[in-house]
Design an enzyme around this catalytic site. Structure first.
Site, short mmCIF file in Angstrom:
data_model
loop_
_atom_site.label_atom_id
_atom_site.label_comp_id
_atom_site.label_asym_id
_atom_site.label_seq_id
_atom_site.Cartn_x
_atom_site.Cartn_y
_atom_site.Cartn_z
N SER A 1 0.84 -1.41 0.06
CA SER A 1 -0.13 -0.03 0.17
C SER A 1 1.02 1.27 -0.03
CB SER A 1 -1.18 -0.25 1.31
OG SER A 1 -1.90 0.93 1.08
N ASP B 1 -5.61 -3.67 -2.67
CA ASP B 1 -4.43 -3.57 -1.50
C ASP B 1 -3.89 -4.66 -1.12
OD1 ASP B 1 -3.38 -2.45 1.09
OD2 ASP B 1 -4.18 -0.52 0.07
#
Length: 286
Positions: free
Chosen positions: A38, A153
């Protein structure tokens, strides 16, 4: 200097502290590889492509929140609030559309594929694709469709990807966690007259809940894979949406890296740290 493999965790705006952490670590170690999830993948990818920490901070300070979240960037297919295309363009600009194979530091980004239902590691291809895939925060951004992958993610499975550190180049492993702390207390329900102090919108509720879950997962990773050094760079006074406060996050990252490096010089410090994490998690596992 020792060669250090760097593990950078996710945490939305909190992850901007990674810039300051790297700036401090450069003084003590040769960063020989980076693996990130991320925001850790965004900062780590840009740095691995050749962007200095000074330039990276300047880029972060210059990001237009309006441009990222303007109405024309909405995902009309409904798989996210925003389609994420502006992120790809931004990351291409930051990395000069460079491929990971041509970076200055070996780099890996962690994403999660909803088709295969497992993690996907990017150590080749465009930096921009790896950074975009790894930061496809569910609900906020549409998954990144790449080939046969449907990527979200990396924090879904590995918010602090120490699990893959041993496959990276380096002599020691340094893990940087920016997620909110996991509560060290539990409470049994009892009736109260106290009313809720804060009203949160649905996005805030989702993200705060997600980060608490990821915070626990990060502690599990630290205990299971035992990195040599752990840097806790979570900023307690800023929020996960404070993207315009890059300077403050960067400065905080430098400070926390300095503190962590001093602490880890003390005999037995790492074991004390792990024991503290065991006690926290034990209250939930018992």
């Amino acid at each position: 200097m020792k060669q250090a493999r760097l593990v950078l965790g996710g945490g939305s705006a909190y992850g901007l502290a990674h810039i300051g952490v790297i700036r401090e670590l450069e003084k003590h170690y040769k960063i020989s590889s980076i693996i990130g999830t991320s925001m850790g993948a965004i900062v780590g990818g840009a740095y691995a492509s050749g962007v200095s920490t000074e330039d990276l901070q300047a880029l972060a300070e210059d990001v237009s929140i309006y441009e990222l979240f303007k109405p024309r960037n909405l995902d009309w297919r409904g798989s996210g609030i925003f389609d994420g295309k502006v992120l790809v363009r931004l990351f291409e600009e930051w990395t000069n559309s460079k491929r990971i194979e041509n970076g200055v530091i070996p780099f890996t980004a962690v994403a999660y594929d909803l088709n295969l239902r497992n993690s996907v590691l990017f150590n080749s291809g465009l930096f921009a694709d790896a950074m975009r895939a790894s930061s496809s925060l569910p609900l906020i951004f549409a998954p990144h469709e790449l080939g046969g992958y449907f990527l979200v993610d990396g924090g879904v499975s590995h918010p602090l990807p120490i699990a893959f550190a041993e496959s990276q180049k380096g002599e020691i492993t340094i893990a940087v966690n920016v997620l909110p702390p996991v509560a060290d207390e539990v409470e049994y329900y009892r009736e109260k007259e106290i009313k809720t102090k804060h009203k949160h919108d649905r996005i805030t509720i989702f993200l705060e809940s997600l980060m608490q879950n990821q915070g626990s997962m990060a502690l599990h990773s630290i205990l299971q894979y035992e990195p040599d050094i752990v840097i806790d760079a979570h900023h307690p006074e800023l929020g996960f949406t404070d993207l315009k406060k890059a300077k403050e996050f960067c400065h905080w990252g430098e400070i926390k890296a300095q503190e962590a490096l001093r602490d880890h010089e003390e005999p037995g410090f790492m074991e004390k740290l792990r024991e503290g994490y065991r006690k926290i998690l034990g209250k939930y596992l018992d």
